[in-house]
Design a protein around this motif. Structure first.
Motif, PDB file in Angstrom:
ATOM      1  N   UNK A  14       0.940  -1.248  -0.057  1.00 41.67           N
ATOM      2  CA  UNK A  14      -0.018   0.036   0.058  1.00 41.67           C
ATOM      3  C   UNK A  14       0.810   1.284   0.046  1.00 41.67           C
ATOM      4  N   UNK A  15       0.681   2.050  -0.792  1.00 34.75           N
ATOM      5  CA  UNK A  15       1.319   3.548  -0.828  1.00 34.75           C
ATOM      6  C   UNK A  15       0.234   4.576  -0.678  1.00 34.75           C
ATOM      7  N   UNK A  16       0.798   5.556   0.235  1.00 33.24           N
ATOM      8  CA  UNK A  16      -0.026   7.063   0.091  1.00 33.24           C
ATOM      9  C   UNK A  16       1.056   7.929  -0.604  1.00 33.24           C
ATOM     10  N   UNK A  17       0.390   8.861  -1.412  1.00 37.16           N
ATOM     11  CA  UNK A  17       1.068   9.804  -2.116  1.00 37.16           C
ATOM     12  C   UNK A  17       0.496  11.008  -2.188  1.00 37.16           C
ATOM     13  N   UNK A  18       1.254  12.062  -1.581  1.00 37.33           N
ATOM     14  CA  UNK A  18       0.733  13.309  -1.468  1.00 37.33           C
ATOM     15  C   UNK A  18       1.052  14.343  -2.276  1.00 37.33           C
ATOM     16  N   UNK A  19       0.380  15.156  -2.306  1.00 35.66           N
ATOM     17  CA  UNK A  19       0.637  16.573  -3.453  1.00 35.66           C
ATOM     18  C   UNK A  19       0.039  17.688  -2.851  1.00 35.66           C
ATOM     19  N   UNK A  20       0.667  18.707  -3.363  1.00 38.05           N
ATOM     20  CA  UNK A  20      -0.208  20.122  -3.027  1.00 38.05           C
ATOM     21  C   UNK A  20       0.438  21.197  -2.365  1.00 38.05           C
ATOM     22  N   UNK A  21       1.461  20.670  -1.665  1.00 37.51           N
ATOM     23  CA  UNK A  21       2.243  21.400  -0.762  1.00 37.51           C
ATOM     24  C   UNK A  21       3.037  22.666  -1.860  1.00 37.51           C
ATOM     25  N   UNK A  22       3.652  23.521  -0.789  1.00 32.40           N
ATOM     26  CA  UNK A  22       4.264  24.453  -1.371  1.00 32.40           C
ATOM     27  C   UNK A  22       4.464  25.834  -0.774  1.00 32.40           C
ATOM     28  N   UNK A  23       4.821  26.717  -1.383  1.00 34.93           N
ATOM     29  CA  UNK A  23       4.982  28.048  -0.625  1.00 34.93           C
ATOM     30  C   UNK A  23       4.067  29.174  -1.045  1.00 34.93           C
ATOM     31  N   UNK A  24       3.558  29.755   0.203  1.00 36.53           N
ATOM     32  CA  UNK A  24       2.344  30.709   0.087  1.00 36.53           C
ATOM     33  C   UNK A  24       2.559  31.649   1.019  1.00 36.53           C
ATOM     34  N   UNK A  25       1.929  33.001   0.638  1.00 34.75           N
ATOM     35  CA  UNK A  25       2.090  33.994   1.533  1.00 34.75           C
ATOM     36  C   UNK A  25       1.034  33.996   2.699  1.00 34.75           C
ATOM     37  N   UNK A  26       1.206  34.624   3.885  1.00 30.64           N
ATOM     38  CA  UNK A  26       0.221  34.433   4.987  1.00 30.64           C
ATOM     39  C   UNK A  26      -0.996  35.032   4.359  1.00 30.64           C
ATOM     40  N   UNK A  27      -2.210  34.055   4.718  1.00 33.89           N
ATOM     41  CA  UNK A  27      -3.499  34.494   4.301  1.00 33.89           C
ATOM     42  C   UNK A  27      -3.968  33.718   3.244  1.00 33.89           C
ATOM     43  N   UNK A  28      -2.913  33.159   2.687  1.00 32.96           N
ATOM     44  CA  UNK A  28      -3.336  32.293   1.443  1.00 32.96           C
ATOM     45  C   UNK A  28      -3.971  30.928   1.613  1.00 32.96           C
ATOM     46  N   UNK A  29      -4.187  30.098   0.716  1.00 32.03           N
ATOM     47  CA  UNK A  29      -4.744  28.859   0.637  1.00 32.03           C
ATOM     48  C   UNK A  29      -3.951  27.767   0.016  1.00 32.03           C
ATOM     49  N   UNK A  30      -3.929  26.702   0.573  1.00 33.11           N
ATOM     50  CA  UNK A  30      -3.433  25.594  -0.327  1.00 33.11           C
ATOM     51  C   UNK A  30      -4.438  24.411  -0.010  1.00 33.11           C
ATOM     52  N   UNK A  31      -4.508  23.477  -1.129  1.00 29.40           N
ATOM     53  CA  UNK A  31      -5.036  22.301  -0.778  1.00 29.40           C
ATOM     54  C   UNK A  31      -4.122  21.029  -1.089  1.00 29.40           C
ATOM     55  N   UNK A  32      -4.087  20.290  -0.147  1.00 26.68           N
ATOM     56  CA  UNK A  32      -3.341  19.057   0.207  1.00 26.68           C
ATOM     57  C   UNK A  32      -4.275  17.750  -0.486  1.00 26.68           C
ATOM     58  N   UNK A  33      -3.729  16.945  -1.112  1.00 29.61           N
ATOM     59  CA  UNK A  33      -4.243  15.607  -1.599  1.00 29.61           C
ATOM     60  C   UNK A  33      -3.495  14.341  -0.982  1.00 29.61           C
ATOM     61  N   UNK A  34      -4.183  13.351  -0.795  1.00 31.37           N
ATOM     62  CA  UNK A  34      -3.401  12.256  -0.483  1.00 31.37           C
ATOM     63  C   UNK A  34      -4.095  10.957  -1.235  1.00 31.37           C
ATOM     64  N   UNK A  35      -3.523  10.156  -2.085  1.00 31.41           N
ATOM     65  CA  UNK A  35      -4.072   9.115  -2.623  1.00 31.41           C
ATOM     66  C   UNK A  35      -3.430   7.804  -2.381  1.00 31.41           C
ATOM     67  N   UNK A  36      -4.465   7.003  -1.794  1.00 29.22           N
ATOM     68  CA  UNK A  36      -3.751   5.679  -1.325  1.00 29.22           C
ATOM     69  C   UNK A  36      -4.150   4.619  -2.434  1.00 29.22           C
TER      70      UNK A  36
END
Length: 120
Positions: free
Chosen positions: A2-24
């Motif tokens: 089984x593998x979990x693969x994450x994506x969606x991280x990064x650099x953002x300014x304060x007040x901003x948004x990010x969406x992380x995903x993790x697929x099994x």
């Protein structure tokens, strides 16, 4: 396997948004709880949010009201929508999932981690 693969991280300014995903993926018969944890340098890994197989959620106080966890059971994927990000949210974010294979015994699995950096 089984593998979990994450994506969606990064650099953002304060007040901003990010969406992380993790697929099994792999030999999966059932997925129970899924969740996100984070670990900043020199600190212990801490809970961010979890979600049960029927959608019940739990959040750390620091995430409540700003982060939303969700999952798509058909895709074996969990998401973390992060809004109003603060510099103190800077961490490596890890996906966690309790997964059963052909044995129907649930084991804990972790993703490799994805870096989230929030600049002030």
């Amino acid at each position: 396997q089984v593998q979990l693969v994450e994506s969606g991280g990064g650099l953002v300014q304060a007040g901003g948004s990010l969406r992380l995903s993790c697929a099994a993926s792999g030999s999966i018969f059932s997925i129970n709880d899924m969740g996100w944890y984070r670990q900043a340098p020199g600190k212990q890994r801490e809970l961010v949010a979890t979600i049960t197989s029927n959608g019940r959620t739990n959040y750390a106080d620091s995430a409540q009201g700003r982060f939303t966890i969700s999952r798509d059971n058909a895709k074996n994927t969990v998401y973390l929508q992060m809004n109003s990000l603060k510099p103190e949210d800077t961490s490596v974010y890890y996906c966690n999932s309790k997964i059963a294979g052909v044995s129907w015994i649930y084991y804990d699995y972790w993703g490799q981690g994805t870096q989230v950096t929030v600049s002030s």
